[in-house]
Design a protein around this motif. Structure first.
Motif, PDB file in Angstrom:
ATOM      1  N   THR A 130     -12.924 -41.142   0.339  1.00 14.90           N
ATOM      2  CA  THR A 130     -12.315 -39.808   0.333  1.00 14.90           C
ATOM      3  C   THR A 130     -11.893 -39.416  -1.073  1.00 14.90           C
ATOM      4  N   HIS A 131     -11.203 -40.315  -1.750  1.00 11.88           N
ATOM      5  CA  HIS A 131     -10.678 -39.999  -3.075  1.00 11.88           C
ATOM      6  C   HIS A 131     -11.799 -39.748  -4.088  1.00 11.88           C
ATOM      7  N   LEU A 132     -12.766 -40.629  -4.129  1.00 10.65           N
ATOM      8  CA  LEU A 132     -13.837 -40.488  -5.125  1.00 10.65           C
ATOM      9  C   LEU A 132     -14.710 -39.265  -4.852  1.00 10.65           C
ATOM     10  N   ARG A 133     -14.894 -38.927  -3.590  1.00 13.67           N
ATOM     11  CA  ARG A 133     -15.599 -37.686  -3.253  1.00 13.67           C
ATOM     12  C   ARG A 133     -14.816 -36.488  -3.787  1.00 13.67           C
ATOM     13  N   GLY A 134     -13.501 -36.518  -3.634  1.00 14.66           N
ATOM     14  CA  GLY A 134     -12.652 -35.447  -4.153  1.00 14.66           C
ATOM     15  C   GLY A 134     -12.699 -35.357  -5.663  1.00 14.66           C
ATOM     16  N   VAL A 135     -12.675 -36.499  -6.344  1.00 16.85           N
ATOM     17  CA  VAL A 135     -12.776 -36.502  -7.813  1.00 16.85           C
ATOM     18  C   VAL A 135     -14.092 -35.855  -8.227  1.00 16.85           C
ATOM     19  N   ARG A 136     -15.163 -36.209  -7.528  1.00 20.14           N
ATOM     20  CA  ARG A 136     -16.464 -35.609  -7.839  1.00 20.14           C
ATOM     21  C   ARG A 136     -16.440 -34.100  -7.587  1.00 20.14           C
ATOM     22  N   ASP A 137     -15.963 -33.698  -6.415  1.00 18.24           N
ATOM     23  CA  ASP A 137     -16.008 -32.278  -6.025  1.00 18.24           C
ATOM     24  C   ASP A 137     -15.080 -31.393  -6.853  1.00 18.24           C
ATOM     25  N   HIS A 138     -13.874 -31.863  -7.111  1.00 18.15           N
ATOM     26  CA  HIS A 138     -12.856 -31.015  -7.740  1.00 18.15           C
ATOM     27  C   HIS A 138     -12.744 -31.179  -9.249  1.00 18.15           C
ATOM     28  N   PHE A 139     -13.467 -32.165  -9.796  1.00 21.82           N
ATOM     29  CA  PHE A 139     -13.359 -32.430 -11.223  1.00 21.82           C
ATOM     30  C   PHE A 139     -14.737 -32.584 -11.870  1.00 21.82           C
ATOM     31  N   VAL A 140     -15.450 -33.631 -11.527  1.00 28.17           N
ATOM     32  CA  VAL A 140     -16.696 -33.973 -12.217  1.00 28.17           C
ATOM     33  C   VAL A 140     -17.731 -32.861 -12.124  1.00 28.17           C
ATOM     34  N   GLU A 141     -17.944 -32.322 -10.914  1.00 24.01           N
ATOM     35  CA  GLU A 141     -19.000 -31.323 -10.742  1.00 24.01           C
ATOM     36  C   GLU A 141     -18.670 -29.969 -11.366  1.00 24.01           C
ATOM     37  N   ARG A 142     -17.443 -29.760 -11.755  1.00 27.94           N
ATOM     38  CA  ARG A 142     -17.051 -28.494 -12.388  1.00 27.94           C
ATOM     39  C   ARG A 142     -17.234 -28.513 -13.900  1.00 27.94           C
ATOM     40  N   LEU A 143     -17.605 -29.679 -14.429  1.00 28.70           N
ATOM     41  CA  LEU A 143     -17.763 -29.842 -15.877  1.00 28.70           C
ATOM     42  C   LEU A 143     -19.140 -30.427 -16.170  1.00 28.70           C
ATOM     43  N   ASP A 144     -19.680 -30.107 -17.342  1.00 33.87           N
ATOM     44  CA  ASP A 144     -20.936 -30.751 -17.728  1.00 33.87           C
ATOM     45  C   ASP A 144     -20.616 -32.007 -18.540  1.00 33.87           C
ATOM     46  N   ALA A 145     -21.654 -32.754 -18.906  1.00 32.17           N
ATOM     47  CA  ALA A 145     -21.457 -34.026 -19.603  1.00 32.17           C
ATOM     48  C   ALA A 145     -20.706 -33.839 -20.917  1.00 32.17           C
ATOM     49  N   GLY A 146     -21.013 -32.779 -21.635  1.00 35.79           N
ATOM     50  CA  GLY A 146     -20.307 -32.516 -22.890  1.00 35.79           C
ATOM     51  C   GLY A 146     -18.834 -32.218 -22.669  1.00 35.79           C
ATOM     52  N   ASP A 147     -18.542 -31.428 -21.627  1.00 33.46           N
ATOM     53  CA  ASP A 147     -17.140 -31.128 -21.294  1.00 33.46           C
ATOM     54  C   ASP A 147     -16.374 -32.411 -20.964  1.00 33.46           C
ATOM     55  N   LEU A 148     -17.005 -33.273 -20.169  1.00 35.41           N
ATOM     56  CA  LEU A 148     -16.339 -34.519 -19.780  1.00 35.41           C
ATOM     57  C   LEU A 148     -16.066 -35.397 -20.995  1.00 35.41           C
ATOM     58  N   ALA A 149     -17.034 -35.483 -21.906  1.00 34.15           N
ATOM     59  CA  ALA A 149     -16.843 -36.291 -23.121  1.00 34.15           C
ATOM     60  C   ALA A 149     -15.735 -35.698 -23.987  1.00 34.15           C
ATOM     61  N   ASP A 150     -15.738 -34.370 -24.139  1.00 34.13           N
ATOM     62  CA  ASP A 150     -14.688 -33.711 -24.929  1.00 34.13           C
ATOM     63  C   ASP A 150     -13.321 -33.923 -24.296  1.00 34.13           C
ATOM     64  N   LEU A 151     -13.252 -33.769 -22.990  1.00 30.21           N
ATOM     65  CA  LEU A 151     -11.975 -33.922 -22.297  1.00 30.21           C
ATOM     66  C   LEU A 151     -11.453 -35.348 -22.433  1.00 30.21           C
ATOM     67  N   GLU A 152     -12.320 -36.332 -22.289  1.00 30.64           N
ATOM     68  CA  GLU A 152     -11.874 -37.712 -22.444  1.00 30.64           C
ATOM     69  C   GLU A 152     -11.348 -37.954 -23.859  1.00 30.64           C
ATOM     70  N   ARG A 153     -12.066 -37.458 -24.856  1.00 35.79           N
ATOM     71  CA  ARG A 153     -11.631 -37.620 -26.243  1.00 35.79           C
ATOM     72  C   ARG A 153     -10.269 -36.971 -26.459  1.00 35.79           C
ATOM     73  N   ILE A 154     -10.092 -35.779 -25.946  1.00 31.32           N
ATOM     74  CA  ILE A 154      -8.832 -35.048 -26.102  1.00 31.32           C
ATOM     75  C   ILE A 154      -7.700 -35.768 -25.367  1.00 31.32           C
ATOM     76  N   MET A 155      -7.936 -36.182 -24.145  1.00 30.39           N
ATOM     77  CA  MET A 155      -6.878 -36.837 -23.359  1.00 30.39           C
ATOM     78  C   MET A 155      -6.455 -38.161 -24.005  1.00 30.39           C
ATOM     79  N   ARG A 156      -7.406 -38.895 -24.594  1.00 29.81           N
ATOM     80  CA  ARG A 156      -7.050 -40.148 -25.276  1.00 29.81           C
ATOM     81  C   ARG A 156      -6.103 -39.884 -26.443  1.00 29.81           C
ATOM     82  N   ARG A 157      -6.242 -38.738 -27.095  1.00 30.31           N
ATOM     83  CA  ARG A 157      -5.350 -38.401 -28.205  1.00 30.31           C
ATOM     84  C   ARG A 157      -3.940 -38.091 -27.711  1.00 30.31           C
ATOM     85  N   LEU A 158      -3.806 -37.682 -26.465  1.00 29.81           N
ATOM     86  CA  LEU A 158      -2.497 -37.318 -25.917  1.00 29.81           C
ATOM     87  C   LEU A 158      -1.744 -38.503 -25.305  1.00 29.81           C
ATOM     88  N   VAL A 159      -2.446 -39.576 -25.023  1.00 26.45           N
ATOM     89  CA  VAL A 159      -1.788 -40.739 -24.413  1.00 26.45           C
ATOM     90  C   VAL A 159      -0.940 -41.438 -25.472  1.00 26.45           C
TER      91      VAL A 159
END
Length: 160
Positions: A130-159
C-alpha cells in the motif's frame, strides 16, 4: 593608571536581518503544501487499507532495517522523528498488537530495545504494498527523472 595606548575594542560587523523575499516564501510554502499533501494521502491509504498509521509503519520499517530487527528506544525515536514519549506510546500500541516486543538491554540495565516480531514483519510486508504504491502514485509518477535527481540533491542540502 590610565592606559591610553590600548587599542580601541574591535567592532563586530552588524548582521542585518534579511527576511525571505516573496518568491522565497512562495517556494517555502509550496514545499510545505506538497509535503503535507503527499503525507496526508499516504496516511489515509495506510489507515484505510491497512489500519496502520504512517508513524507506526515507519517504526516497523526502521526496526526491519536495523541489525537483528531491534533498536534502542532512543535510537528509534531519533529514526522516526518522534519524541521519546511519543515513540513510547506508539510502541505500547504496537506491542499490544503483537507487532513489536520490548526487551531490556543486557549490557545496560536501564536500556530498552524494541524488536520487530515475526507478526510485525509480516504486517509490514503487506502494508509496504500500500505504502509503496502510494509513493509511486503521489510522488514518483508526478516527476520525471531529472526532477527526482534535482529534488534529491536539494533535499540532501537541507538535511542537518
Amino acid at each position: 593608571m590610565d592606559d591610553t595606548s590600548a587599542a580601541p575594542p574591535r567592532e563586530h560587523p552588524v548582521r542585518r536581518r534579511v527576511l525571505p523575499s516573496p518568491a522565497e516564501l512562495a517556494s517555502w510554502r509550496s514545499f510545505l503544501r506538497a509535503h503535507a499533501g503527499v503525507i496526508r494521502q499516504l496516511e489515509a491509504e495506510l489507515e484505510g487499507e491497512q489500519h496502520l498509521s504512517l508513524a507506526a509503519y515507519d517504526v516497523l520499517v526502521q526496526l526491519s532495517e536495523a541489525p537483528g530487527r531491534a533498536l534502542r528506544m532512543t535510537e528509534l525515536a531519533d529514526a522516526v522523528l518522534l519524541s521519546r514519549s511519543g515513540v513510547t506510546r506508539l510502541v505500547d500500541r504496537l506491542e499490544r498488537a503483537g507487532l513489536v516486543a520490548r526487551a531490556k538491554v543486557e549490557a545496560d540495565g536501564r536500556g530498552v530495545t524494541a524488536h520487530l516480531t515475526d507478526t510485525g514483519f509480516d504486517r509490514l510486508r503487506v502494508a509496504a504494498g500500500t505504502h509503496l504504491r502510494g509513493v509511486r502514485d503521489h510522488f514518483v509518477e508526478r516527476l520525471d527523472a531529472g526532477d527526482l535527481a534535482d529534488l534529491e540533491r536539494i533535499m540532501r542540502r537541507l538535511v542537518p
